[in-house]
Every structure is written in C-alpha cells, then in structure tokens.
Design a protein around this motif. Structure first.
Motif, PDB file in Angstrom:
ATOM      1  N   CYS A  30      68.284   8.554 -22.639  1.00  0.00           N
ATOM      2  CA  CYS A  30      66.884   8.682 -22.223  1.00  0.00           C
ATOM      3  C   CYS A  30      66.676   9.908 -21.341  1.00  0.00           C
ATOM      4  N   HIS A  31      67.544  10.053 -20.363  1.00  0.00           N
ATOM      5  CA  HIS A  31      67.345  11.112 -19.370  1.00  0.00           C
ATOM      6  C   HIS A  31      67.686  12.504 -19.888  1.00  0.00           C
ATOM      7  N   VAL A  83      64.143  13.227 -20.494  1.00  0.00           N
ATOM      8  CA  VAL A  83      63.247  13.161 -19.333  1.00  0.00           C
ATOM      9  C   VAL A  83      63.660  14.142 -18.239  1.00  0.00           C
ATOM     10  N   THR A  84      64.926  14.133 -17.879  1.00  0.00           N
ATOM     11  CA  THR A  84      65.447  15.016 -16.816  1.00  0.00           C
ATOM     12  C   THR A  84      66.760  15.646 -17.294  1.00  0.00           C
ATOM     13  N   ALA A 128      60.913   3.230 -19.180  1.00  0.00           N
ATOM     14  CA  ALA A 128      59.836   3.910 -18.450  1.00  0.00           C
ATOM     15  C   ALA A 128      58.895   2.911 -17.792  1.00  0.00           C
TER      16      ALA A 128
END
Length: 407
Positions: free
Chosen positions: A32-33, A36-37, A68
C-alpha cells in the motif's frame, strides 16, 4: 552416509525456507505504502531493519491500521518501542540530558504563552526539544513519534547517518548554542571538512558519545552552572545568576525552580557528578593529546565561564537595583527581581538586553572556549558581554534619573 544425508537435508530445508520467504511477497503495509508514501518505503527497505526482514511496519506501528479507512488507529512508536530491541542505548539515553529536553523546555515560565504550533507543532522550541521524553498529554497533543528519530531519522534509522556531526547541527546551532558553527570553524572542524570522516578529526560524537554512549552528558551542563563552587569569588557571581534564574529567591533561599533544574539536568549539583564528566572528557581528549594539555585547555575554558559570570552578575545586580528602587515594577505574584528565564517575553528594553546577554553572549563566550574557537569567545562572546554591560549601565542611569524627575 546417513550423517551426510542429514546435512544435505538440513541445507535443503534452509534453502526452501529462504525461498519460501522470498515468494511470500511483500507485506500489505509495503504494497500500500509504495503507492501512498513511496520514499518512506524506500528508506525503510534501505535501512538495516528493513533489510533484516525481521522487522515489519507493524512492529513499530501496530496492526490496528490496515486500510485508508482506519488511519487514525495507527500507533506512533515511542522511546519505549525502541527499547524493546535497543535496551542498552535506550537506558543510556534515558539517564542523559537529551531525555530531559522536553521537561527543561516545558519548565520555562512563559512556555504556556507560546503558540501551539511553536511548541506542540514543532515549529519552534518543540522542534528540537522533541528529543526529550514527553508525558502522555504532550504525546496526545502532537503525534510526532519517538525522540530516537531526532538523530536516527525515520524510517531508515541509520546508525552511520547518526554518527556524522551533520546529524547534530539542526539543533546545535544558532542563537543560544551555535556549537555547529563553533566546531565546524575550529581546527578540529576544518580538518574534518578537508579530509572527510577519516577519524583523524574529533566530531560531536567523538567527544560527546564516546564508544557510542547515548548519555551525552557534559561537565557543566547547558547553562554552565555547578554547585558547590570552591572559588568564593566565583560562587558570589553564581549566587547572583541563580537569583536571576529564579532558582534562589532575592534573599538567596532555594525556590521550587531548583527541582526543575534537577529534573532538566541543566546544572551539576555535586562535585562528584561534575568531576566524573570531566574525567571522562579528559580521557577522550587524551587519545590525541597529552592529559596535561587536555586538562590545561579545559581549565582555561572553565576560567572563561568565570569571566563571563563576573560581567553577568554585575548586569543582573544593576537591573535588580531598579526593582529595589521601584523604577521597575514586578508582575503580580512575582518577586521584585529580573527573571532571566522569561527570555524574549521580558517587558522592558533593559531586561531584553539582559536576557540576550545571558542566553546569547554568555553562552558563546564559554561554549566557544570548549569548542576551540577563539573568534567566538572574543567577538561573539566576551566583546558583546562588555558592550551589553555598558548599555545596561547607561540605560539604568537614564531610567533612574527619569524616575526621580517624575517624583
């Protein structure tokens, strides 16, 4: 033959286990990240913890946050989180002055008057003092994670990065403690800049974190105060300064602030405590210099504190005299004496000069001496202290005349 097969079987099992780990894929956090980041993921995977495979995001941030929709459930690590794996370093840190940084800042009498963003939002004093341990209320007001990442920047947490002197300069620079500027322009710092990190020139970590000790204590403490003082003349100057700090009341009796000084570890309150730190520093210096040379240089720096204190004590006495005469009026509930810890929240120009004299010029005079920078000692320290004293004498005389004229 049987033993040989057992060994081959064991080796095959290990290969299969590692292969299984490789085929297991990325964790949900990483997957996921990365979107996102991405740079946070990159830092983590480049760090030793990420490379080891034994630490996952959930090791520090918990498992409650999975999407999220539940970001608010993520846990922010504290120094206690780091202690689970780094007990020795944590305990060293917890016994040292960095751990008391938040307490020392929060003890300032006008701290509660500052903007939220300035303290809890980390845009002012809080930005550096976050290296200290905070209480639960402070943590709730600002979710900024573990103080350990002040030096081991997240999420890489690099030991090599934290060992470089540049890691210290964000906080140890500027108005009241320009150690970075002093050191980097000293002979030690010049050698470091010319030759690089070869180990020849001592860095912040060489002197203040010998053998990786996270205690980071110094003989004199941040304000260069120690008790008792065997030099009677010097002790007289120090009593005046302690009155100005509100640690002693105008009559010379201890106040509640003495407990804050102890909690913040900003002074050395026993001869043994001071000497232990000095002996440790002499040992570090003696790796490159003779012990005699080291003791002489440190002793000369001690005397620069005395010279600065002499000027400082006279200035405090002059301003205190204005309170005694009624030229300056104390705030409600406060003693009729200047308070050096109000810093830039002082109410009169002469007290503004006094606070700058104490927190900027006195600091530079003695810190420059210990960091082997004679220019800081002279032009940014002693010369400015003398100028401040001239200004205070002149302003006090003018204020006294004006007050008498109004009678």
């Amino acid at each position: 033959m049987i033993d040989c097969c057992k060994k081959l079987g064991g080796a095959l099992a290990l290969v299969l286990m590692l292969a299984g780990a490789a085929f297991a894929g990325k964790s949900n956090c990483i997957t996921c990240h990365e979107k996102v980041t991405p740079n946070i993921v990159k830092d983590f995977l480049e760090g030793e913890m990420g490379k080891s495979g034994s630490v996952d995001c959930s090791s520090c941030h918990g498992k409650a946050h999975q999407s999220a929709a539940d970001v608010a459930k993520v846990s922010m690590p504290t120094e206690k989180t780091c202690k689970e794996c780094h007990t020795k370093q944590h305990d060293q840190y917890a016994s040292g002055k960095h751990a008391a940084a938040w307490v020392a800042m929060d003890a300032m009498p006008t701290n509660k008057l500052q903007p939220h963003a300035y303290i809890q939002g980390m845009k002012g004093c809080g930005g550096c003092h976050k290296v200290g341990i905070r209480d639960e209320k402070s943590r709730a007001d600002g979710q900024y994670g573990s103080p350990c990442n002040s030096c081991h920047t997240r999420h890489k947490f690099s030991k090599a990065e934290a060992k470089k002197p540049e890691a210290c300069r964000t906080c140890h620079m500027g108005f009241d403690h320009p150690q970075w500027e002093m050191w980097s322009n000293s002979k030690h710092g010049s050698i470091y800049q010319m030759e690089g990190d070869t180990g020849r020139a001592p860095t912040c970590q060489t002197c203040h974190m010998g053998d990786g000790d996270h205690n980071v204590m110094t003989s004199w403490g941040f304000l260069a105060l120690r008790l008792p003082e065997e030099d009677a003349e010097w002790m007289g100057y120090r009593v005046t300064i302690l009155k100005g700090l509100g640690v002693l009341d105008p009559a010379g009796k201890p106040t509640a602030r003495l407990d804050l000084v102890k909690a913040g570890k900003v002074a050395r309150l026993s001869k043994e405590e001071w000497q232990a730190s000095r002996d440790k520093m002499v040992g570090i210096c003696s790796k490159c210099h003779s012990a005699t040379y080291a003791k002489t240089q440190l002793g000369n720096a001690d005397q620069m504190i005395k010279e600065a204190d002499k000027l400082m004590a006279e200035a405090i006495t002059i301003v205190a005299g204005l309170y005694e005469k009624g030229v300056l009026k104390p705030q409600k509930g406060q003693p009729a004496y200047p308070d050096l810890l109000t810093f830039y929240d002082t109410r009169t120009p002469i007290e503004q000069t006094l606070y700058v004299m104490f927190l900027e010029h006195r600091m530079r005079a003695f810190q420059g001496a210990f960091h082997m920078n004679p220019d800081y000692v002279t032009w940014y320290g002693l010369a400015e202290l003398q100028k401040d004293l001239v200004d205070i004498r002149t302003e006090a005389a003018t204020m006294t005349r004006e007050a008498e004229h109004k009678k």
